[in-house]
Design a protein around this motif. Structure first.
Motif, mmCIF file in Angstrom:
data_model
loop_
_atom_site.group_PDB
_atom_site.id
_atom_site.type_symbol
_atom_site.label_atom_id
_atom_site.label_comp_id
_atom_site.label_asym_id
_atom_site.label_seq_id
_atom_site.Cartn_x
_atom_site.Cartn_y
_atom_site.Cartn_z
ATOM 1 N N ASP A 18 -7.210 0.332 9.766
ATOM 2 C CA ASP A 18 -6.214 1.292 9.297
ATOM 3 C C ASP A 18 -5.123 1.532 10.330
ATOM 4 N N ALA A 19 -5.478 1.540 11.606
ATOM 5 C CA ALA A 19 -4.478 1.796 12.648
ATOM 6 C C ALA A 19 -3.392 0.719 12.642
ATOM 7 N N GLY A 20 -3.806 -0.544 12.527
ATOM 8 C CA GLY A 20 -2.821 -1.622 12.513
ATOM 9 C C GLY A 20 -1.911 -1.560 11.303
ATOM 10 N N LEU A 21 -2.461 -1.203 10.150
ATOM 11 C CA LEU A 21 -1.661 -1.155 8.930
ATOM 12 C C LEU A 21 -0.691 0.021 8.917
ATOM 13 N N VAL A 22 -1.114 1.169 9.399
ATOM 14 C CA VAL A 22 -0.223 2.324 9.335
ATOM 15 C C VAL A 22 0.933 2.186 10.322
ATOM 16 N N VAL A 23 0.697 1.605 11.487
ATOM 17 C CA VAL A 23 1.809 1.437 12.421
ATOM 18 C C VAL A 23 2.804 0.410 11.895
ATOM 19 N N GLN A 24 2.315 -0.618 11.218
ATOM 20 C CA GLN A 24 3.200 -1.598 10.581
ATOM 21 C C GLN A 24 4.028 -0.922 9.490
ATOM 22 N N ALA A 25 3.377 -0.124 8.657
ATOM 23 C CA ALA A 25 4.070 0.541 7.554
ATOM 24 C C ALA A 25 5.157 1.480 8.064
ATOM 25 N N VAL A 26 4.826 2.300 9.035
ATOM 26 C CA VAL A 26 5.800 3.266 9.549
ATOM 27 C C VAL A 26 6.972 2.559 10.219
ATOM 28 N N ALA A 27 6.690 1.512 10.993
ATOM 29 C CA ALA A 27 7.752 0.801 11.692
ATOM 30 C C ALA A 27 8.741 0.160 10.723
ATOM 31 N N VAL A 28 8.239 -0.518 9.693
ATOM 32 C CA VAL A 28 9.142 -1.197 8.757
ATOM 33 C C VAL A 28 9.909 -0.185 7.911
ATOM 34 N N LEU A 29 9.251 0.872 7.467
ATOM 35 C CA LEU A 29 9.948 1.874 6.668
ATOM 36 C C LEU A 29 10.982 2.632 7.500
ATOM 37 N N ASN A 30 10.721 2.861 8.780
ATOM 38 C CA ASN A 30 11.743 3.453 9.658
ATOM 39 C C ASN A 30 12.979 2.570 9.721
ATOM 40 N N TRP A 31 12.758 1.265 9.818
ATOM 41 C CA TRP A 31 13.888 0.330 9.857
ATOM 42 C C TRP A 31 14.694 0.400 8.562
ATOM 43 N N HIS A 32 14.029 0.447 7.433
ATOM 44 C CA HIS A 32 14.738 0.551 6.164
ATOM 45 C C HIS A 32 15.591 1.813 6.105
ATOM 46 N N ASP A 33 15.064 2.913 6.573
ATOM 47 C CA ASP A 33 15.808 4.176 6.528
ATOM 48 C C ASP A 33 17.116 4.098 7.301
ATOM 49 N N ARG A 46 -10.246 7.825 8.001
ATOM 50 C CA ARG A 46 -9.779 6.752 7.127
ATOM 51 C C ARG A 46 -8.505 7.175 6.417
ATOM 52 N N LEU A 47 -7.613 6.209 6.230
ATOM 53 C CA LEU A 47 -6.409 6.459 5.461
ATOM 54 C C LEU A 47 -6.731 6.566 3.971
ATOM 55 N N ARG A 48 -5.873 7.249 3.256
ATOM 56 C CA ARG A 48 -6.024 7.346 1.804
ATOM 57 C C ARG A 48 -5.307 6.169 1.155
ATOM 58 N N TRP A 49 -6.076 5.227 0.663
ATOM 59 C CA TRP A 49 -5.554 4.093 -0.096
ATOM 60 C C TRP A 49 -5.844 4.343 -1.581
ATOM 61 N N ARG A 50 -4.901 4.039 -2.439
ATOM 62 C CA ARG A 50 -5.080 4.267 -3.871
ATOM 63 C C ARG A 50 -4.593 3.062 -4.662
ATOM 64 N N PRO A 51 -4.956 2.976 -5.945
ATOM 65 C CA PRO A 51 -4.399 1.923 -6.792
ATOM 66 C C PRO A 51 -2.911 2.182 -7.045
ATOM 67 N N PRO A 52 -2.165 1.188 -7.488
ATOM 68 C CA PRO A 52 -0.748 1.385 -7.798
ATOM 69 C C PRO A 52 -0.559 2.457 -8.872
#
Length: 308
Positions: free
Chosen positions: A118-133, A60-66
């Protein structure tokens, strides 16, 4: 093992990184959404650093509050899962975890362990953040861009032009001959014995089928006839989507180009199994669509290589 006729009609299934079950909730992407979510204790936040994310335990991924620091980090609204809003934040260079921290893993290691959510969310997160970089400046005028629309648009601070995340399509294919032998190639940068399917990027104005035929001809000198789609896989390394095909070769005389492909070989099913069992041939990791395509042709899962 299924026969060639049976397996040839099937599409790939259960590919790693393709099992998203969340709602991206695109209609919610407003100018104020991220600030609102990062002020709400019920929001769950995923930290991402250089394409890596942290595990809470083995699967499981580590999800935390803001946290207060999230307000100054680059954030992306990922959507909703089970009624809970999810946000990814990119850590700055000085916040990055140690390279040898085993709780932080890249997508290749994470994908086999995580469940679909979790797999779907982490690949989405990495892909969009790579684009921002890679898109901090406007491609039109070179001015800095700012993040809007909950992380899914960058706007030029000089000319106001808006820019959306892009995905680079690449074709990847199993090539078979009249005897249903499989062609695998070794990239010039790979060690002896490592083989994979052929692949390449789609060029502007080119259909996917045309890209398959062009890449096979360029890399190994073979003309291709029938091309059939089998499945796709997001591959954010840094921003690709792999589109899988099978392709029927119109000949068998392979001529590796020497620039990308150093060696290419035909395999029967028995020959490939024997080479894999003996450790003579190493295939792509199980997380990749390349491995899935090979096993789709083979008819069942192939073993991983024996320990060295």
């Amino acid at each position: 093992m299924s026969s060639p006729g049976e397996q040839g009609s099937l599409h790939l299934s259960e590919l790693a990184l393709t099992r998203a079950v969340d709602d991206r909730a695109a209609a919610r992407r407003s100018p104020t959404l991220l600030a609102e979510l990062l002020a709400a204790p019920a929001t769950r936040v995923l930290e991402v650093s250089r394409g890596r994310a942290q595990l809470a335990d083995g699967d499981r991924l580590r999800w935390r509050p803001p946290a207060a620091a999230d307000a100054r980090r680059l954030g992306v609204f990922l959507g909703e899962q089970d009624g809970v809003s999810r946000v990814a934040v990119g850590l700055a260079v000085d916040e990055a975890p140690a390279d040898d921290d085993p709780s932080w893993q890249g997508l290749r290691a994470l994908a086999p362990a995580l469940g679909p959510a979790d797999a779907g969310l982490v690949v989405q997160a990495v892909a969009v953040l790579n684009w921002h970089d890679a898109h901090r400046f406007c491609p039109r005028c070179g001015a800095p861009t700012e993040v809007i629309e909950a992380g899914y648009v960058r706007r030029c601070t000089a000319d106001g032009s808006q820019h959306w995340p892009r995905t680079d399509p690449a074709v990847i294919m199993t090539v078979v001959d009249d005897d249903d032998r499989l062609l695998l190639g070794r990239h010039v940068d790979w060690p002896a014995g490592r083989f994979s399917t052929l692949a390449g990027f789609v060029e502007p104005g080119e259909s996917l089928e045309a890209a398959v035929r062009r890449e096979v001809l360029e890399e190994v000198g073979l003309a291709v006839g029938e091309v059939a789609y089998r499945g796709s896989q997001p591959w954010p390394f840094p921003s690709s989507v792999m589109l899988g095909f099978t392709a029927h070769a119109l000949g068998t005389d392979v001529r590796p180009d020497g620039d990308e492909i150093a060696e290419a070989r035909w395999f029967t099913r028995a020959e490939l199994r024997e080479a894999v069992d003996a450790g003579i041939v190493g295939l792509s990791p199980r997380v990749s669509i390349s491995r899935a395509l090979v096993e789709h042709w083979y008819g069942e899962r192939l073993p991983d290589p024996p320990p060295s």
